[in-house]
Design a protein around this motif. Structure first.
Motif, PDB file in Angstrom:
ATOM      1  N   ILE A 127       0.804  -1.228   0.000  1.00 39.00           N
ATOM      2  CA  ILE A 127       0.000   0.000   0.000  1.00 39.00           C
ATOM      3  C   ILE A 127       0.839   1.281   0.000  1.00 39.00           C
ATOM      4  CG2 ILE A 127      -1.907  -1.171   1.141  1.00 39.00           C
ATOM      5  CD1 ILE A 127      -1.158   0.201   3.716  1.00 39.00           C
ATOM      6  N   ILE A 128       1.999   1.270   0.659  1.00 43.28           N
ATOM      7  CA  ILE A 128       2.758   2.524   0.792  1.00 43.28           C
ATOM      8  C   ILE A 128       3.266   3.037  -0.548  1.00 43.28           C
ATOM      9  CG2 ILE A 128       4.788   3.611   1.833  1.00 43.28           C
ATOM     10  CD1 ILE A 128       4.390   1.849   4.264  1.00 43.28           C
ATOM     11  N   PRO A 129       3.846   2.202  -1.412  1.00 42.76           N
ATOM     12  CA  PRO A 129       4.287   2.737  -2.718  1.00 42.76           C
ATOM     13  C   PRO A 129       3.147   3.357  -3.517  1.00 42.76           C
ATOM     14  CG  PRO A 129       5.243   0.578  -2.324  1.00 42.76           C
ATOM     15  CD  PRO A 129       4.218   0.780  -1.259  1.00 42.76           C
ATOM     16  N   HIS A 130       1.971   2.729  -3.461  1.00 42.15           N
ATOM     17  CA  HIS A 130       0.820   3.277  -4.191  1.00 42.15           C
ATOM     18  C   HIS A 130       0.447   4.655  -3.655  1.00 42.15           C
ATOM     19  CE1 HIS A 130      -3.000   3.366  -6.349  1.00 42.15           C
ATOM     20  NE2 HIS A 130      -3.566   3.722  -5.203  1.00 42.15           N
ATOM     21  N   ILE A 131       0.476   4.809  -2.332  1.00 36.97           N
ATOM     22  CA  ILE A 131       0.133   6.094  -1.719  1.00 36.97           C
ATOM     23  C   ILE A 131       1.155   7.161  -2.110  1.00 36.97           C
ATOM     24  CG2 ILE A 131       0.021   7.299   0.503  1.00 36.97           C
ATOM     25  CD1 ILE A 131      -1.243   4.706   1.630  1.00 36.97           C
ATOM     26  N   ILE A 132       2.432   6.806  -2.091  1.00 38.34           N
ATOM     27  CA  ILE A 132       3.468   7.772  -2.452  1.00 38.34           C
ATOM     28  C   ILE A 132       3.304   8.229  -3.896  1.00 38.34           C
ATOM     29  CG2 ILE A 132       5.955   8.078  -2.787  1.00 38.34           C
ATOM     30  CD1 ILE A 132       6.386   6.201  -0.404  1.00 38.34           C
ATOM     31  N   ARG A 133       3.056   7.285  -4.780  1.00 32.61           N
ATOM     32  CA  ARG A 133       2.941   7.634  -6.207  1.00 32.61           C
ATOM     33  C   ARG A 133       1.695   8.476  -6.499  1.00 32.61           C
ATOM     34  NH1 ARG A 133       4.450   2.023  -6.784  1.00 32.61           N
ATOM     35  NH2 ARG A 133       6.635   1.848  -7.420  1.00 32.61           N
ATOM     36  N   ASN A 134       0.663   8.340  -5.674  1.00 36.26           N
ATOM     37  CA  ASN A 134      -0.604   9.034  -5.938  1.00 36.26           C
ATOM     38  C   ASN A 134      -0.950  10.038  -4.850  1.00 36.26           C
ATOM     39  OD1 ASN A 134      -1.814   7.355  -8.358  1.00 36.26           O
ATOM     40  ND2 ASN A 134      -0.994   5.868  -6.918  1.00 36.26           N
ATOM     41  N   PHE A 135       0.087  10.590  -4.212  1.00 34.75           N
ATOM     42  CA  PHE A 135      -0.156  11.480  -3.090  1.00 34.75           C
ATOM     43  C   PHE A 135      -0.833  12.766  -3.574  1.00 34.75           C
ATOM     44  CE2 PHE A 135       0.819  14.139   0.587  1.00 34.75           C
ATOM     45  CZ  PHE A 135       0.574  13.240   1.613  1.00 34.75           C
ATOM     46  N   PRO A 136      -1.863  13.254  -2.844  1.00 35.58           N
ATOM     47  CA  PRO A 136      -2.666  14.399  -3.331  1.00 35.58           C
ATOM     48  C   PRO A 136      -2.064  15.765  -3.013  1.00 35.58           C
ATOM     49  CG  PRO A 136      -3.611  13.585  -1.292  1.00 35.58           C
ATOM     50  CD  PRO A 136      -2.449  12.657  -1.621  1.00 35.58           C
ATOM     51  N   TRP A 137      -0.869  16.040  -3.523  1.00 35.88           N
ATOM     52  CA  TRP A 137      -0.299  17.375  -3.341  1.00 35.88           C
ATOM     53  C   TRP A 137      -1.108  18.395  -4.139  1.00 35.88           C
ATOM     54  CZ3 TRP A 137       3.069  17.999   0.370  1.00 35.88           C
ATOM     55  CH2 TRP A 137       3.952  16.966   0.721  1.00 35.88           C
ATOM     56  N   PRO A 138      -1.336  19.590  -3.601  1.00 36.50           N
ATOM     57  CA  PRO A 138      -2.010  20.623  -4.395  1.00 36.50           C
ATOM     58  C   PRO A 138      -1.238  20.953  -5.666  1.00 36.50           C
ATOM     59  CG  PRO A 138      -1.909  21.271  -2.078  1.00 36.50           C
ATOM     60  CD  PRO A 138      -1.053  20.047  -2.225  1.00 36.50           C
ATOM     61  N   LYS A 139       0.095  20.966  -5.557  1.00 39.61           N
ATOM     62  CA  LYS A 139       0.970  21.143  -6.706  1.00 39.61           C
ATOM     63  C   LYS A 139       2.130  20.176  -6.550  1.00 39.61           C
ATOM     64  CE  LYS A 139       0.043  26.012  -7.726  1.00 39.61           C
ATOM     65  NZ  LYS A 139       0.637  27.366  -7.904  1.00 39.61           N
ATOM     66  N   SER A 140       2.537  19.558  -7.629  1.00 43.41           N
ATOM     67  CA  SER A 140       3.654  18.617  -7.566  1.00 43.41           C
ATOM     68  C   SER A 140       4.557  18.829  -8.775  1.00 43.41           C
ATOM     69  CB  SER A 140       3.139  17.176  -7.530  1.00 43.41           C
ATOM     70  OG  SER A 140       2.369  16.888  -8.680  1.00 43.41           O
ATOM     71  N   MET A 141       5.703  18.151  -8.781  1.00 44.79           N
ATOM     72  CA  MET A 141       6.673  18.309  -9.851  1.00 44.79           C
ATOM     73  C   MET A 141       7.348  16.969 -10.105  1.00 44.79           C
ATOM     74  SD  MET A 141       9.767  20.196  -7.735  1.00 44.79           S
ATOM     75  CE  MET A 141      10.947  20.017  -9.039  1.00 44.79           C
ATOM     76  N   HIS A 142       7.931  16.843 -11.264  1.00 43.97           N
ATOM     77  CA  HIS A 142       8.864  15.736 -11.474  1.00 43.97           C
ATOM     78  C   HIS A 142      10.182  16.351 -11.891  1.00 43.97           C
ATOM     79  CE1 HIS A 142       8.746  15.894 -15.907  1.00 43.97           C
ATOM     80  NE2 HIS A 142       7.449  16.087 -15.782  1.00 43.97           N
ATOM     81  N   TRP A 143      11.250  15.652 -11.614  1.00 40.65           N
ATOM     82  CA  TRP A 143      12.575  16.229 -11.814  1.00 40.65           C
ATOM     83  C   TRP A 143      13.384  15.305 -12.707  1.00 40.65           C
ATOM     84  CZ3 TRP A 143       9.985  14.790  -7.618  1.00 40.65           C
ATOM     85  CH2 TRP A 143      10.389  13.636  -6.942  1.00 40.65           C
ATOM     86  N   GLY A 144      14.434  15.847 -13.280  1.00 44.34           N
ATOM     87  CA  GLY A 144      15.212  15.104 -14.261  1.00 44.34           C
ATOM     88  C   GLY A 144      16.092  14.031 -13.644  1.00 44.34           C
ATOM     89  N   ASP A 145      16.943  13.444 -14.484  1.00 44.49           N
ATOM     90  CA  ASP A 145      17.846  12.391 -14.021  1.00 44.49           C
ATOM     91  C   ASP A 145      18.732  12.926 -12.904  1.00 44.49           C
ATOM     92  OD1 ASP A 145      16.719  11.210 -16.154  1.00 44.49           O
ATOM     93  OD2 ASP A 145      18.504  11.261 -17.426  1.00 44.49           O
TER      94      ASP A 145
END
Length: 749
Positions: A127-145
């Motif tokens: 359950i924890i990985p699923h929650i981390i991947r779908n966490f409801p941040w108001p704003k989120s980002m992804h970052w490069g390598d």
């Protein structure tokens, strides 16, 4: 019992998101556990600028085994039904099912499904990985390598390669509020060494290694369980609990101010924000020159608060600001904070210099000389400019003024100047000072106190806890401002939908309701809505809102199309009614009494004096709190039940007036009720017309004795059809009399 420790370490999390994120983490993890049958004793979440943490206490080491009996088709049922039963139960053949005989339904198949309990560690890893991947941040980002492709990633207790963990080499796919750096996830009992929960998210493997304060204790260290974790963070200069950080800041700030003979200007929202900016709070005091105190105190506070996140101070025992401020550092500096304080002082001095320039510049120009600038600012593309809006508000405020005891000329003047400070330098820099700065500029240029006060107070009430205006001029301008907003956006069909209310129309309607009820202003809204609509000249071409009547070649008169006004007013008054219901419930009024009043013909939305509705609900509540009220309600319900039964049986409504002569010739109790009903209804109707709702309730209270006597001595369903009909009509007359004040059928009890 075993506990779970979870920490998500990242780059700095915005302070405004931290507390909500901690609660979301707690909710998501505990809900997922409970859904799978894993109960727990307690859970608490924490947040610092760089981490979210969760402690779940009292989890079982293993879930309970499940045993389920699933009933199948009858013996001898078609093969398709049997095969469907086997698939659903997870059986290979009927040999794995049992046969049960029901005395009424015969023999049928039964599958007994037993599932062994799952290891809690495995469930957490799911359950924890699923929650981390779908966490409801108001704003989120992804970052490069963040590492070359194929490079080994060392985290936790082992060396892991991203290929092994299911991600693409060197490619980040996770979205998080800021780049996620490490995960701590351990589970186990207090008496044993907890195990690491075996999972990874985007190449970041859960482990037992974390870091402390970014600058004071940047090295990694290992943690196993929650108690050790909190203590280890303390040693690493991190205070995990945000509320404890707030307490430290507040107490240190008070103590430091007291030591200098000053008082802290406390600010809960700023305290919450600052506690989210530091992991190891240190309170320091800075100062600025006395000359800056010439600036309005609100402007000083705004610039120091907004730009530097610092607290302002007052001179001891006074409301006057002191030339000093308190800042909260995230460092225990080797020089005692001297350099940090000096740096903040330089910035504060520069900001205050700007504010002083704005203040001096603004004072040089009168508010009325700024009005032409409002004609260049678009309020809304379909509602015209701020200048056009000010003209509408001024005319409406002048019309409202006599209704609230205000001077029409002062109300018009205040409304014309109410938005002028929007184009000042100070409000341009600090929008939260709108209204307040206008009041100060108006006072400086010699405007009457009522006009200056209205410039500030016409925005009020901003929220449910904000005060409402008291000065009649302020009330007139505040009502005009809010009604113009509501009518305008209703006219262009920009109404609130669901949870969306971008123009704060619910707040505007509640503001009107609070002003009318709390200041006891009996005002009919329909006429004001019509006036506001007729002034929406900007809509003439786009909405076809007006009829045009040409008197001569040079003059035209415009009037709102009746059907357009009727639809707009009906919808807007219904909106007011919904907001009024919520307001009354918040004030403690019974929901059934509110419904009873609103259900009457002639009430909202047709009735547009909201104060009368409020008074009627209050009077009804007081009446039903008396013995007369309770007994009359009981009599009403008995009469209504009899009428409902007899009308259904007879297939007709008994809604005519009773025959007075026939009632007079009947039993004494029958005659007494007929006379009491006629008198009470007339008296109640007259009292309602005079807005004397307490008097209307007193009139109804006199029905208690004759109603009780009637039901005790008189048989309604008499053998004589004419007598029976007239007695049913008497019961309907009781129903009609009560409807002078409320629909008693909506009242519980």
């Amino acid at each position: 019992m075993p506990d779970l420790l979870l920490e998500l370490l990242s780059e700095e999390i915005p302070a405004r998101m931290q507390r909500r994120a901690a609660e979301d983490l707690k909710r998501l993890v505990t809900d997922a556990l409970v859904e799978r049958g894993f109960l727990y004793e307690g859970a608490k979440a924490f947040a610092t600028p760089r981490r979210l943490a969760l402690h779940v206490a009292g989890l079982p080491a293993r879930g309970e085994a499940l045993r389920e009996e699933r009933r199948g088709p009858r013996v001898g049922a078609p093969e398709a039904a049997v095969q469907g039963f086997l698939r659903g139960a997870g059986l290979d053949s009927l040999d794995q099912a049992t046969t049960v005989t029901d005395p009424k339904k015969g023999a049928f198949y039964l599958a007994v499904i037993e599932r062994p309990g799952r290891e809690t560690l495995d469930v957490l890893a799911e359950i924890i990985p699923h929650i981390i991947r779908n966490f409801p941040w108001p704003k989120s980002m992804h970052w490069g390598d963040y590492r070359p492709a194929g490079k080994a990633l060392v985290l936790g207790e082992g060396i892991l390669d991203r290929d092994t963990l299911g991600g693409a080499p060197g490619k980040n796919t996770l979205r998080w509020v800021r780049p996620l750096q490490s995960i701590v996830a351990t589970f186990g009992p207090e008496t044993e060494t907890p195990e690491t929960v075996p999972f990874a998210v985007d190449g970041i493997a859960a482990g037992t290694t974390t870091r402390g304060h970014r600058f004071l204790s940047p090295d990694t260290f290992e943690v196993r369980r929650f108690d050790d974790y909190v203590q280890a963070l303390e040693r690493a200069d991190v205070i995990l609990d945000a509320d404890r950080r707030k307490d430290i800041i507040l107490h240190d700030a008070r103590d430091l101010a007291f030591a200098r003979g000053l008082d802290l200007v406390e600010d809960e929202s700023l305290l919450e924000e600052v506690a989210g900016l530091v992991e190891r709070p240190v309170v320091l005091m800075g100062s600025f020159e006395e000359r800056f105190l010439e600036i309005p105190a609100e402007a000083i506070r705004a610039t120091i608060r907004a730009n530097q996140k610092c607290f302002v101070l007052r001179k001891g025992g006074s409301e006057e600001l002191a030339p000093a401020f308190l800042l909260v550092s995230n460092l225990v500096a080797s020089d005692g904070g001297t350099a940090i304080t000096a740096g903040n002082e330089r910035v504060v001095r520069a900001r205050l210099s700007d504010a002083k320039f704005f203040w001096e510049t603004d004072k040089a120009t009168k508010l009325e000389d700024r009005l032409p600038k409002l004609d260049t600012i678009v309020f809304h593309e379909r509602l015209g400019t701020q200048g056009e809006r000010v003209a509408r508000i001024a005319a409406l405020a002048k019309e409202i003024a006599p209704l609230v005891g205000a001077d029409p000329a002062l109300a018009e003047r205040a409304a014309r100047l109410a938005k002028a400070d929007l184009v000042t330098e100070m409000v341009g820099e600090f929008p939260e000072l709108q209204g307040l700065m206008g009041r100060k500029y108006a006072a400086l240029q010699g405007e009457p106190e009522s006009v200056a006060a209205a410039i500030e107070e016409h925005y009020k009430p901003v929220g449910p806890s904000d005060r409402v205006p008291t000065d009649p001029v302020s009330i007139a301008v505040a009502l005009a401002d809010k009604l113009d907003t509501l009518v305008g956006f209703w006219a262009i069909d920009e109404k609130p939908t669901g949870s969306k209310d971008p123009y704060a129309l619910r707040r505007a309607a509640l503001g009107v309701i609070r002003i009318l009820s709390e200041r006891e202003r009996p005002i009919r809204l329909l006429g004001l809505i019509r006036s506001a609509a007729e002034r929406l000249n900007y809509l003439a071409d786009t909405l076809g809102l007006y009829d045009e009547i040409q008197h001569d070649s040079a003059h035209k008169r415009r009037s709102v199309k009746p059907e357009v006004l009727e639809a707009l007013a009906r919808e807007l008054l219904s909106f007011f009614a919904d907001r009024l219901k919520g307001y009354l419930r918040d004030q403690g009024a019974r929901h059934d009494l509110i419904d009873a009043v609103f259900a009457l013909p002639g009430q909202v939305p047709s009735q547009d004096d909201l104060l009368l509705v409020v008074r009627r609900v209050e009077a009804l509540g007081e009446f039903l709190g008396t013995d007369d009220g309770k007994n009359l309600l009981a009599g009403y319900k008995r009469a209504a039940n009899i009428l409902r039964i007899e009308e259904k049986k007879d297939g007709r409504a008994y809604d005519a007036a009773p025959d007075a002569a026939l009632a007079a010739a009947g039993q004494p109790e029958e005659r007494a009720l007929a006379e009491a009903l006629a008198a009470a209804r007339a008296e109640a109707s007259a009292a309602v017309a005079a807005e004397d709702f307490a008097g209307a309730m007193r009139a109804l209270s006199r029905l208690r004795a004759p109603v009780d006597a009637f039901f005790e001595k008189v048989t309604v369903n008499a053998d004589d059809p004419a007598l029976r009909q007239n007695r049913l009509l008497l019961l309907n007359a009781l129903r009609a009399a009560t409807r002078e004040v409320a629909d008693f059928s909506r009242i519980e009890g």
